[in-house]
Motif scaffolding. Structure first.
Motif, PDB file in Angstrom:
ATOM      1  N   ALA A 193       0.794  -1.232   0.000  1.00 54.21           N
ATOM      2  CA  ALA A 193       0.000   0.000   0.000  1.00 54.21           C
ATOM      3  C   ALA A 193       0.833   1.293   0.000  1.00 54.21           C
ATOM      4  N   THR A 251       0.457   3.982  -3.042  1.00 53.01           N
ATOM      5  CA  THR A 251       0.023   5.367  -2.863  1.00 53.01           C
ATOM      6  C   THR A 251       0.991   6.334  -3.531  1.00 53.01           C
ATOM      7  N   HIS A 252       2.280   6.121  -3.320  1.00 51.63           N
ATOM      8  CA  HIS A 252       3.280   6.980  -3.959  1.00 51.63           C
ATOM      9  C   HIS A 252       3.203   6.865  -5.483  1.00 51.63           C
ATOM     10  N   ALA A 295       0.151   8.829  -6.736  1.00 46.63           N
ATOM     11  CA  ALA A 295       0.385  10.274  -6.621  1.00 46.63           C
ATOM     12  C   ALA A 295       1.363  10.745  -7.694  1.00 46.63           C
ATOM     13  N   LYS A 301      10.800   5.197  -2.605  1.00 48.21           N
ATOM     14  CA  LYS A 301       9.893   6.345  -2.619  1.00 48.21           C
ATOM     15  C   LYS A 301      10.644   7.639  -2.877  1.00 48.21           C
ATOM     16  N   ILE A 316      -6.183   8.921  -7.853  1.00 46.58           N
ATOM     17  CA  ILE A 316      -6.130   8.811  -6.391  1.00 46.58           C
ATOM     18  C   ILE A 316      -7.369   9.448  -5.752  1.00 46.58           C
ATOM     19  N   SER A 339     -10.283   7.655  -3.381  1.00 48.59           N
ATOM     20  CA  SER A 339     -10.491   8.280  -2.068  1.00 48.59           C
ATOM     21  C   SER A 339     -11.964   8.459  -1.735  1.00 48.59           C
ATOM     22  N   TYR A 357      -6.758   8.653   5.539  1.00 47.99           N
ATOM     23  CA  TYR A 357      -6.883   9.654   4.474  1.00 47.99           C
ATOM     24  C   TYR A 357      -5.919  10.821   4.680  1.00 47.99           C
ATOM     25  N   LEU A 370      -2.679   9.726   3.387  1.00 48.38           N
ATOM     26  CA  LEU A 370      -2.689   9.731   1.919  1.00 48.38           C
ATOM     27  C   LEU A 370      -2.536  11.147   1.379  1.00 48.38           C
ATOM     28  N   ARG A 371      -3.259  12.099   1.987  1.00 49.19           N
ATOM     29  CA  ARG A 371      -3.146  13.499   1.565  1.00 49.19           C
ATOM     30  C   ARG A 371      -1.744  14.041   1.812  1.00 49.19           C
ATOM     31  N   VAL A 415       0.276  12.902  -1.162  1.00 48.34           N
ATOM     32  CA  VAL A 415      -0.116  13.623  -2.380  1.00 48.34           C
ATOM     33  C   VAL A 415       0.419  15.045  -2.367  1.00 48.34           C
TER      34      VAL A 415
END
Length: 419
Positions: free
Chosen positions: A138, A142-143, A146, A190, A252, A256, A284, A287-288, A291
Motif C-alpha cells: 500500500a 500510494t506513492h 500520486a 519512494k 487517487i 479516495s 486519508y 494519503l493526503r 499527495v
C-alpha cells in the motif's frame, strides 16, 4: 494451489500512464504480472461474441482482450492465470468475473485460474495461491498513484505549449518518466520517485512556452472510459492535437471516495461501518500528506493544478445529489464537475459507457441542476459502445472546442483592454 504463485498473471489494460506501474507493483508481492495491450476493435468484436450490447462497453473490450490473449498462443496456459478487479457494488463491473469465467470455459480454458482482485470487503474469494500483502504494498502503491497523477497533469498542459525548438516532446518526457518511475517502484524507492518528479518538473519547465494561452476542457466520466483511449475513440489525443489543454481526472481522488462514503453510510444510516471513522480519516490524512509532497514538488511548474481534497469535492456535490449515491462514480462525478467549474474550468466533457447505471444515468439526471448552478459552463456528455458513431462524437466535440476558443479569445480581449 499455493504453487500457482509462479504463474504469469495477465491483466487487461486499464489506463495510459497508470497500467504501466502494475507489473512493478505486483512484483513487490512476488507476482509476475503482464499487462495486455490497450484495447482494439478486434478485442471489442471478440468481446461481443461472448457477451452482448446489454453488457457495458468496457466489459466487452476487457473480455475480448483477455480471450484474444489466451487464443494468441503467446502464453503457456499451464503456467498462466488471468486477473480482474471486482467492485462488489451495483456497477456491472461486479459481473466481470462471471462473464470472463464463462467465456474461458466456453473456449476450453477452464483450467486457467481466474483471480479476483477485490476492492470490496463484501467479496471473499478463497485463492490459496494469490494473496496481496496490502500493508507491504500500500505505501508504494500510494506513492505510485500520486506520482502518476502529477505526471499526467504536467503532460496534458505541456502537450499544447511545447516550444517549436524543444528537442523532446511532452509525450516522450511522460513515457521516459513512466519507465523510470516503474523502476523506482520495483526497487521500493519512494525518495527516487520524488527525485524523478523534481527532474520531470525541470524538464517540462524547459520545453514550454510560458506565455502561450490555450482553451481548457476538464475531463470526467466512468473510470474505464475516461482513462482508456481506445474506449473513448482517442478523444483526449484529438483534443491535444487541436491545441486544447485537457484537465485530466485524478485516479487517487477516485479511490479516495470511499473515505467520504464511510461518513455518509454512518450519517445517513445506510450501512454499519465496522472500522471506526477516526481510523479511516487518519488513513486519508496520511494519503493526503503523500499527495501534497508531489504537489509541492510540482508547484514551480506554472500550469500545474494541485490535487483536491475529496471532502471538498463531496461538499460541492451535495448541491447536486446526495452522497448516498455512491455506486460507480455516483456523487463523485457531479462533484468533479462542480470543482472544475469553481476552479475556472468552464468546459467539461463526461465520457461514459452507454446505459451505464452509475454514470450514463447519473449524468443525464444531474445535467439540468448543473446547468442551473453553472450557466456559463459548457458540458458535453458523450456515450460510447461498440456501435458509437465516430463522426457524431467528433462533430459534437468540434462545437465544444469552438466555444472554448471563443471563451478564451473573449477573456484575452478583456485582459488586453484593461492594460
Amino acid at each position: 494451489m499455493p504453487e500457482d504463485r509462479r504463474r504469469t498473471i495477465i491483466a487487461p489494460y486499464f489506463a495510459e500512464g497508470y497500467s504501466e506501474f502494475l507489473p512493478a507493483l505486483f512484483s513487490l508481492a512476488d507476482y509476475n504480472l503482464v499487462c495486455l495491450p490497450t484495447g482494439s476493435q478486434a478485442d471489442a468484436e471478440t468481446g461481443l461474441s461472448y457477451a452482448n450490447n446489454d453488457v457495458c462497453y468496457p466489459a466487452t473490450i476487457v473480455i475480448g482482450s483477455i480471450m484474444n490473449a489466451l487464443n494468441s498462443g503467446n502464453y503457456d496456459l499451464n503456467n498462466t492465470a488471468v486477473i480482474i478487479t471486482q467492485t462488489g457494488g451495483q456497477c456491472r463491473a461486479t459481473n466481470y468475473y462471471s462473464l470472463i469465467k464463462n467465456a474461458m470455459v466456453r473456449s476450453g480454458y477452464a483450467n486457467v485460474p481466474l483471480l479476483s482482485l477485490a476492492t470490496s470487503s463484501d467479496i471473499s474469494n478463497t485463492q490459496p495461491g494469490f494473496n496481496i500483502p496490502w500493508r507491504k504494498v500500500a505505501p508504494m502503491l500510494t506513492h505510485a498513484m500520486a506520482y502518476a497523477d502529477a505526471l499526467n497533469r504536467l503532460y496534458h498542459s505541456a502537450a499544447v505549449r511545447t516550444l517549436p525548438s524543444a528537442k523532446v516532446s511532452a509525450l516522450e518526457l511522460r513515457n521516459r518518466y513512466i519507465y523510470l518511475g516503474t523502476e523506482a517502484v520495483r526497487n521500493r524507492d519512494k525518495k527516487a520517485l520524488q527525485r524523478l518528479m523534481e527532474e520531470a518538473v525541470a524538464e517540462y519547465n524547459s520545453i514550454i512556452d510560458r506565455e502561450k494561452s490555450a482553451p481548457v476542457i476538464g475531463l470526467v466520466g466512468e473510470i474505464y472510459v475516461k482513462y482508456n483511449s481506445f474506449s473513448h475513440k482517442n478523444v483526449v489525443k484529438w483534443l491535444l492535437e487541436e491545441g486544447v489543454e485537457v484537465v485530466p481526472p485524478s485516479l487517487i481522488e477516485f479511490f479516495s471516495t470511499s473515505f467520504v462514503s464511510r461518513h455518509a453510510n454512518r450519517e445517513l444510516n445506510i450501512r454499519q461501518e465496522h472500522t471506526p471513522v477516526w481510523i479511516t480519516d487518519s488513513i486519508y490524512r496520511y494519503l493526503r500528506h503523500i499527495v501534497k509532497k508531489y504537489d509541492r514538488i510540482c508547484a514551480s511548474y506554472p500550469f500545474y493544478r494541485p490535487s483536491s481534497n475529496i471532502f471538498d469535492i463531496a461538499r460541492l456535490s451535495k448541491r447536486v445529489i446526495s452522497t448516498a449515491a455512491d455506486f460507480g462514480e455516483g456523487w463523485f462525478l457531479p462533484g468533479e464537475i462542480c470543482h472544475l467549474a469553481e476552479s475556472g474550468v468552464s468546459n467539461v466533457i463526461s465520457l461514459q459507457p452507454f446505459g451505464c447505471i452509475a454514470n450514463h444515468v447519473i449524468s443525464k439526471g444531474i445535467e439540468k441542476r448543473l446547468r442551473t448552478l453553472y450557466p456559463d459552463v459548457n458540458m458535453l456528455f458523450l456515450d460510447f459502445d461498440s456501435s458509437t458513431s465516430e463522426a457524431n462524437v467528433y462533430n459534437r466535440l468540434h462545437f465544444l472546442v469552438d466555444n472554448a476558443r471563443k471563451q478564451l479569445n473573449s477573456k484575452l480581449s478583456t485582459l488586453n483592454s484593461q492594460l
